[in-house]
Design a protein around this motif. Structure first.
Motif, short mmCIF file in Angstrom:
data_model
loop_
_atom_site.label_atom_id
_atom_site.label_comp_id
_atom_site.label_asym_id
_atom_site.label_seq_id
_atom_site.Cartn_x
_atom_site.Cartn_y
_atom_site.Cartn_z
N ARG A 28 8.86 -0.99 -15.11
CA ARG A 28 9.46 -1.74 -14.00
C ARG A 28 9.77 -3.18 -14.36
O ARG A 28 10.77 -3.73 -13.92
CB ARG A 28 8.51 -1.74 -12.80
CG ARG A 28 8.48 -0.43 -12.08
CD ARG A 28 8.58 -0.42 -10.59
NE ARG A 28 9.38 -1.39 -9.89
CZ ARG A 28 8.94 -2.09 -8.85
NH1 ARG A 28 7.71 -1.95 -8.43
NH2 ARG A 28 9.73 -2.93 -8.24
N SER B 200 7.41 -5.86 -5.46
CA SER B 200 7.94 -6.68 -6.56
C SER B 200 6.79 -7.18 -7.41
O SER B 200 5.62 -7.09 -7.02
CB SER B 200 8.72 -7.88 -5.99
OG SER B 200 7.81 -8.78 -5.36
N ARG B 201 7.13 -7.75 -8.54
CA ARG B 201 6.12 -8.33 -9.45
C ARG B 201 5.28 -9.36 -8.70
O ARG B 201 4.05 -9.35 -8.79
CB ARG B 201 6.82 -8.93 -10.66
CG ARG B 201 5.89 -9.64 -11.60
CD ARG B 201 6.65 -10.39 -12.70
NE ARG B 201 5.76 -11.23 -13.44
CZ ARG B 201 5.14 -10.86 -14.57
NH1 ARG B 201 5.37 -9.69 -15.09
NH2 ARG B 201 4.32 -11.69 -15.19
N GLU C 217 4.80 -9.73 -5.48
CA GLU C 217 3.97 -9.11 -4.43
C GLU C 217 2.73 -8.45 -5.04
O GLU C 217 1.63 -8.56 -4.49
CB GLU C 217 4.79 -8.08 -3.64
CG GLU C 217 5.86 -8.70 -2.76
CD GLU C 217 6.80 -7.67 -2.18
OE1 GLU C 217 7.19 -7.83 -1.01
OE2 GLU C 217 7.15 -6.69 -2.89
#
Length: 152
Positions: free
Chosen positions: A111, A142-143, A145
């Protein structure tokens, strides 16, 4: 074996001859999973050990020690089996956790391009979750988060 029998069991086991033999047979006849049987067999194994180290044992004590030898062997084998099962279970758990760690590492690397120090730091907290919980989070968040939610 009834409650009354259990209450006087040790007195009868400490007796001699047929009474003692009958009590040992009653204990052996209990279901393997019966807690009283397990405890009684452990104590009989200790009695056997004490009889073997006693230098002044009479012929009846020698006979009892010989009679208890198979019980001791059973206890020893059961302990070995339990140890093997526990080791096998631990190995399975360890293998499962390593597999889950690999999945998390691969998903993070796919990801976000690589598995840097920040992402590697959130792997342990993610492993604390069941796969059905951590997988959707890895795919959806997301990264930033992920890092804010799981950074220690």
């Amino acid at each position: 074996m009834g409650i009354v029998s259990q209450e006087v069991l040790w007195l009868r086991i400490l007796g001699k001859g047929n009474v003692q033999k009958r009590e040992i047979e009653e204990i052996e006849a209990l279901p393997v999973s019966h807690p009283f049987r397990t405890n009684a067999l452990k104590m009989l194994s200790m009695l056997r050990a004490n009889l073997l180290v006693n230098p002044n044992k009479d012929p009846e004590d020698q006979e009892l020690a010989m009679r208890l030898s198979p019980i001791y062997d059973q206890q020893l084998e059961q302990a070995r089996q339990e140890g093997r099962q526990e080791a096998q279970q631990q190995g399975l758990q360890q293998g499962l956790q390593q597999g889950q760690r690999g999945v998390i590492e691969n998903l993070l690397a796919l990801r976000f391009g690589s598995l840097d120090e920040e992402l590697a730091a959130i792997i342990s907290p993610l492993l604390a979750l069941p796969p059905e919980e951590f997988a959707p989070l890895l795919l959806q968040l997301s990264r930033e988060e992920l890092l804010s939610r799981f950074a220690e």
